[in-house]
Design a protein around this motif. Sequence first.
Motif, PDB file in Angstrom:
ATOM      1  N   LEU A 101       0.615  -1.322   0.377  1.00 13.04           N
ATOM      2  CA  LEU A 101      -0.056   0.196  -0.164  1.00 13.04           C
ATOM      3  C   LEU A 101       1.007   1.227   0.272  1.00 13.04           C
ATOM      4  O   LEU A 101       0.235   2.255  -0.969  1.00 13.04           O
ATOM      5  N   ARG A 102       1.643   1.326   0.611  1.00 11.74           N
ATOM      6  CA  ARG A 102       2.966   2.155   0.718  1.00 11.74           C
ATOM      7  C   ARG A 102       3.831   1.886  -0.729  1.00 11.74           C
ATOM      8  O   ARG A 102       3.447   3.749  -1.249  1.00 11.74           O
ATOM      9  N   ALA A 103       4.376   1.954  -1.852  1.00 12.57           N
ATOM     10  CA  ALA A 103       4.896   2.053  -2.798  1.00 12.57           C
ATOM     11  C   ALA A 103       3.635   2.025  -3.375  1.00 12.57           C
ATOM     12  O   ALA A 103       3.812   3.239  -4.068  1.00 12.57           O
ATOM     13  N   LEU A 104       1.950   1.615  -3.627  1.00 16.76           N
ATOM     14  CA  LEU A 104       1.105   2.264  -4.595  1.00 16.76           C
ATOM     15  C   LEU A 104       0.450   3.713  -4.269  1.00 16.76           C
ATOM     16  O   LEU A 104       0.064   4.221  -4.691  1.00 16.76           O
ATOM     17  N   SER A 105       0.581   3.600  -2.563  1.00 13.89           N
ATOM     18  CA  SER A 105      -0.035   5.582  -2.424  1.00 13.89           C
ATOM     19  C   SER A 105       1.203   6.387  -2.973  1.00 13.89           C
ATOM     20  O   SER A 105       1.195   7.424  -2.957  1.00 13.89           O
ATOM     21  N   GLU A 106       2.346   5.839  -3.214  1.00 13.47           N
ATOM     22  CA  GLU A 106       3.432   6.587  -3.494  1.00 13.47           C
ATOM     23  C   GLU A 106       4.349   6.924  -4.622  1.00 13.47           C
ATOM     24  O   GLU A 106       4.337   8.353  -4.977  1.00 13.47           O
ATOM     25  N   LEU A 107       3.138   5.937  -5.351  1.00 17.43           N
ATOM     26  CA  LEU A 107       3.598   6.048  -6.766  1.00 17.43           C
ATOM     27  C   LEU A 107       2.841   7.635  -7.473  1.00 17.43           C
ATOM     28  O   LEU A 107       1.679   7.573  -7.003  1.00 17.43           O
ATOM     29  N   ARG A 108       3.447   7.750  -8.828  1.00 16.30           N
ATOM     30  CA  ARG A 108       2.322   9.399  -9.109  1.00 16.30           C
ATOM     31  C   ARG A 108       3.283   9.140 -10.566  1.00 16.30           C
ATOM     32  O   ARG A 108       3.598   9.589 -11.372  1.00 16.30           O
ATOM     33  N   PRO A 109       1.692   8.175 -11.425  1.00 13.53           N
ATOM     34  CA  PRO A 109       1.996   7.787 -12.905  1.00 13.53           C
ATOM     35  C   PRO A 109       1.505   9.165 -13.240  1.00 13.53           C
ATOM     36  O   PRO A 109       0.805   9.540 -13.062  1.00 13.53           O
ATOM     37  N   VAL A 110       1.970   8.805 -15.049  1.00 17.66           N
ATOM     38  CA  VAL A 110       1.432   9.864 -15.648  1.00 17.66           C
ATOM     39  C   VAL A 110       0.844   8.911 -16.668  1.00 17.66           C
ATOM     40  O   VAL A 110       0.848   7.889 -16.854  1.00 17.66           O
ATOM     41  N   LEU A 111      -0.838   8.995 -16.384  1.00 19.29           N
ATOM     42  CA  LEU A 111      -2.247   8.306 -16.993  1.00 19.29           C
ATOM     43  C   LEU A 111      -2.506   8.636 -18.256  1.00 19.29           C
ATOM     44  O   LEU A 111      -2.137   9.362 -18.668  1.00 19.29           O
ATOM     45  N   PRO A 112      -2.680   7.579 -18.661  1.00 16.73           N
ATOM     46  CA  PRO A 112      -2.910   7.531 -19.924  1.00 16.73           C
ATOM     47  C   PRO A 112      -3.872   8.101 -20.309  1.00 16.73           C
ATOM     48  O   PRO A 112      -4.597   8.392 -19.368  1.00 16.73           O
ATOM     49  N   GLY A 113      -4.020   9.548 -21.644  1.00  9.38           N
ATOM     50  CA  GLY A 113      -4.913  10.399 -21.831  1.00  9.38           C
ATOM     51  C   GLY A 113      -5.168  11.855 -20.472  1.00  9.38           C
ATOM     52  O   GLY A 113      -5.561  12.732 -20.284  1.00  9.38           O
ATOM     53  N   ASN A 114      -4.219  12.030 -19.755  1.00  9.44           N
ATOM     54  CA  ASN A 114      -4.132  12.385 -18.769  1.00  9.44           C
ATOM     55  C   ASN A 114      -2.217  13.561 -18.917  1.00  9.44           C
ATOM     56  O   ASN A 114      -1.970  13.279 -18.678  1.00  9.44           O
ATOM     57  N   SER A 115      -2.892  14.631 -19.074  1.00  7.25           N
ATOM     58  CA  SER A 115      -2.140  15.364 -20.219  1.00  7.25           C
ATOM     59  C   SER A 115      -1.826  16.915 -18.365  1.00  7.25           C
ATOM     60  O   SER A 115      -0.575  17.638 -18.715  1.00  7.25           O
ATOM     61  N   GLY A 116      -2.636  16.889 -17.751  1.00  7.10           N
ATOM     62  CA  GLY A 116      -3.156  17.418 -16.279  1.00  7.10           C
ATOM     63  C   GLY A 116      -1.618  16.571 -15.896  1.00  7.10           C
ATOM     64  O   GLY A 116      -0.066  15.938 -15.959  1.00  7.10           O
ATOM     65  N   PRO A 117      -1.644  16.925 -14.423  1.00  6.57           N
ATOM     66  CA  PRO A 117      -0.038  16.898 -13.048  1.00  6.57           C
ATOM     67  C   PRO A 117      -0.635  15.715 -13.212  1.00  6.57           C
ATOM     68  O   PRO A 117      -1.577  14.792 -13.135  1.00  6.57           O
ATOM     69  N   ARG A 118       0.301  14.685 -12.568  1.00  9.56           N
ATOM     70  CA  ARG A 118      -0.001  13.485 -12.163  1.00  9.56           C
ATOM     71  C   ARG A 118      -0.366  13.189 -10.624  1.00  9.56           C
ATOM     72  O   ARG A 118      -0.372  14.196 -10.003  1.00  9.56           O
ATOM     73  N   ARG A 146      -5.924   2.795 -11.631  1.00  7.75           N
ATOM     74  CA  ARG A 146      -6.485   1.677  -9.744  1.00  7.75           C
ATOM     75  C   ARG A 146      -5.210   1.408  -9.857  1.00  7.75           C
ATOM     76  O   ARG A 146      -3.804   0.788 -10.143  1.00  7.75           O
ATOM     77  N   GLY A 147      -4.788   1.449  -7.962  1.00  4.79           N
ATOM     78  CA  GLY A 147      -3.891   0.762  -7.305  1.00  4.79           C
ATOM     79  C   GLY A 147      -4.354  -0.301  -6.578  1.00  4.79           C
ATOM     80  O   GLY A 147      -4.748  -0.227  -6.400  1.00  4.79           O
ATOM     81  N   TYR A 148      -3.886  -2.055  -7.443  1.00  2.00           N
ATOM     82  CA  TYR A 148      -4.957  -2.685  -6.955  1.00  2.00           C
ATOM     83  C   TYR A 148      -3.505  -4.050  -6.151  1.00  2.00           C
ATOM     84  O   TYR A 148      -2.690  -3.736  -6.387  1.00  2.00           O
ATOM     85  N   LEU A 149      -4.349  -4.486  -4.529  1.00  2.00           N
ATOM     86  CA  LEU A 149      -3.875  -4.962  -3.672  1.00  2.00           C
ATOM     87  C   LEU A 149      -4.352  -6.752  -3.668  1.00  2.00           C
ATOM     88  O   LEU A 149      -5.731  -6.305  -3.746  1.00  2.00           O
ATOM     89  N   LEU A 150      -3.598  -7.187  -3.879  1.00  2.00           N
ATOM     90  CA  LEU A 150      -4.476  -8.949  -4.425  1.00  2.00           C
ATOM     91  C   LEU A 150      -3.512  -9.594  -2.951  1.00  2.00           C
ATOM     92  O   LEU A 150      -2.169 -10.404  -3.249  1.00  2.00           O
ATOM     93  N   ASP A 151      -4.114 -10.281  -1.582  1.00  2.00           N
ATOM     94  CA  ASP A 151      -3.541 -11.174  -0.336  1.00  2.00           C
ATOM     95  C   ASP A 151      -3.662 -12.258  -1.087  1.00  2.00           C
ATOM     96  O   ASP A 151      -4.958 -12.683  -0.823  1.00  2.00           O
ATOM     97  N   VAL A 152      -3.134 -12.997  -1.734  1.00  2.00           N
ATOM     98  CA  VAL A 152      -2.572 -14.663  -1.420  1.00  2.00           C
ATOM     99  C   VAL A 152      -2.110 -15.385  -0.495  1.00  2.00           C
ATOM    100  O   VAL A 152      -1.572 -16.945  -0.836  1.00  2.00           O
ATOM    101  N   SER A 153      -1.232 -14.402   0.060  1.00  2.00           N
ATOM    102  CA  SER A 153      -0.828 -15.102   1.646  1.00  2.00           C
ATOM    103  C   SER A 153      -1.052 -16.191   1.762  1.00  2.00           C
ATOM    104  O   SER A 153      -0.765 -17.539   2.735  1.00  2.00           O
ATOM    105  N   GLY A 154      -2.384 -16.386   2.190  1.00  2.00           N
ATOM    106  CA  GLY A 154      -3.126 -17.633   3.050  1.00  2.00           C
ATOM    107  C   GLY A 154      -3.143 -19.106   2.336  1.00  2.00           C
ATOM    108  O   GLY A 154      -3.384 -20.059   2.709  1.00  2.00           O
ATOM    109  N   GLU A 155      -3.014 -18.490   0.728  1.00  2.00           N
ATOM    110  CA  GLU A 155      -3.229 -19.384   0.172  1.00  2.00           C
ATOM    111  C   GLU A 155      -2.196 -20.104  -1.056  1.00  2.00           C
ATOM    112  O   GLU A 155      -1.733 -21.414  -1.391  1.00  2.00           O
TER     113      GLU A 155
END
Length: 718
Positions: A101-118, A146-155
């Motif tokens: 979650l920390r990494a995804l929250s820190e990421l500031r990507p350039v989104l497709p079709g978005n010419s404004g701020p990250r 989106r920033g998705y987090l999928l937890d499969v640690s239990g299986e």
Amino acid sequence: MTSSTLPPDNRVSHGGIHAANNTYSTLLQAGRDINLHQQEPLPTEPVPPAEIDAVRRAWVAENGEGKEIATAPEVLAMLGLDERVVVIAGPPGTGKTAAGLRALSELRPVLPGNSGPRLRLRLEHVLPDWESVEKDKFFLPAEHGRGYLLDVSGESMRWEKPDVTARKFLGQAEILRKRGSYLVVVAGERGWPENDPVLGRTVVRAVHAPPGDRIARRHIEQIYPWVARRGWLQESVRDVDRRGEESDGEDRRAPLDDLLRADMHPGDAAALARELSRISESGGTVKDARDLVLRWRERVSTVFRETQDSADDRALLLAAIMLEGLSPAEVLAGARLLLGDQKTRGIRDILTGRDLVTRLEAVQAKSDGQRVSFSHLPGYPAAVLRHFWRQLSDIQPSLIQWVKQLTAPKGLGAGRIPQIADLLAQLAVDESDLRPLDVAQSWATASDAGQDGAARLLARVARDPALGPEARTKLRSWAGQESRANATVAAVVCQGPFSKEYPRQALTCLRWVLGRGEHDSAVSLAEEVLRAMGSDLRLLPRVWDTVNKWLTEYKQPDDRNHVAARRAVLSLLRPSAEHPAAILLLANALEHSDTADELVQGWSAALSVPTLEAWCEEVLTAWAEAVADGVLDADAVVEVLNRVIREHWMTGPLSTFIAGRAGTGYTSQSVVDLRERLILRWNDPRPTPPGGQIQTPLGPAIASEDDSAPRIGTEDAT
């Protein structure tokens, strides 16, 4: 997974029914963007703001030696290099979820079709809605930004073919790239094929966890500053009395500093900070705070030591926990029920015994004479229950039976079922033990409140990363058992949040229940639940697609899934204001011939089962009434039924519906009117095109069920 296997991103706009009933018109306007033939991805839910706030404001980046923990920075670096799927592998307690979650929250990507701020990504948890991750066909979500987090640690350690599974996840990278989205997979210590040069390329191994004491401190400093102002985390605190002189009370020195441990699980440390804030807000004392940090072990041990020779007081403690909020007299009655004590006490015993409030205070409960409460000790009831379950394990069967008695429709705890469900869910998770779930069987067959409690209990345990896979497997097992109570509880769970969080597994449970040999109350409940799922605009495409797959997959009459599929069709086709799945399907059929074909196929399949004839008649009559009321579009109904008639003219239910039954005293006007519409359309002199198929606004007639080719799905197993 190639791009051709991904769900289409275009949504077709559908027209609504031109019904006289404005209520239904409004409903269908709201649902006109349904695409019944789109493959639905795994469900998601937004990451709660509290989780995001914690990883942004209270992040601990160093280990106990002051060295940087590399997990989150390494994930962020990979995401920054345009790796769209990154895996965090490692043992429990290493902060993998928080790092993702920390990494995804820190990421500031350039989104497709978005010419404004990250912009920041919208963070969502992906729910693992599969029975077997290796065998099931499913799509991962890929919405825009989106920033998705999928937890499969239990299986992950139980995967038989980890390479197959890894490719399913990594195959999503290209579509994620097109949508400007990212996926972080949290795996266990083993399971992910890290040594594979391709599949292990984007794996980050979590080795070190941030110290738990430092996490608790940081959360308190940054998120709960009112706790910090209490001075509980200072190295030395001397209380000053009203005259300005220091007090030497033993609870005033080093309140919590000596109790916080570096080896606390990161999640436990964050939860501890939150619970300390509750203690502070409720005016709790330093002693309460110390006991909370120790998870009430000392206080619970003291209470058990002092009540060692008093079964009455221990029973009173259990009753107070289960019946919190009730009066002292009701709590006492609950304790006597546990002990099976129906004796009337003599006046001498009553006059010489301790008063009830004193006994309650001795086990740490508060009472104002009107209600018993543990609100001043958050977490204490759960700690007591764990102690009973673990240290006095012989009591477990009796405890479960007593809870069933307390929560019976007229029981003392009937109004406390939600709270008791939460206690039992926490007990099951804390002890990694599914036995507390056994109360759900009696709840499911008892009352509406009991059904809600059963759904709440099982849904909460099913969400747990560690115990959830086992709980979901148990639920599917119950669904297929002969026991009506087990089948009922499986259906009950599917009517709660479980159906939205795990719709694929909910539908599997319902299929097993619908396939029961006798049409009993469990089957009736499963039919109602399926209608409710089908009436949810978000779930209808998945429900309808799944039911149609059942029709093509299960064609052997001796297979319980055969009758289950046909019961499912009739359930969805029954129109009602509460469950408008049939209304939505008919409206969709006006615009899409695929849906019309499937409606005809569904009717044909149901009419071919002799044991379902009476129910087919009931649904046909319901369609006639819905047409008369303006709920179902008359032209759509006539076109679908006439196509069915061409294939099943001699089938009992249709023959009876068209020609009537000898000896019937009264036929409703709505049925008579629909018969007239069907006969008029049947005699319509429109020409038959080459090939012999009758063209209708809803598409050509289709072959009978046994001769029709199954619809080919677009998804790929790998």
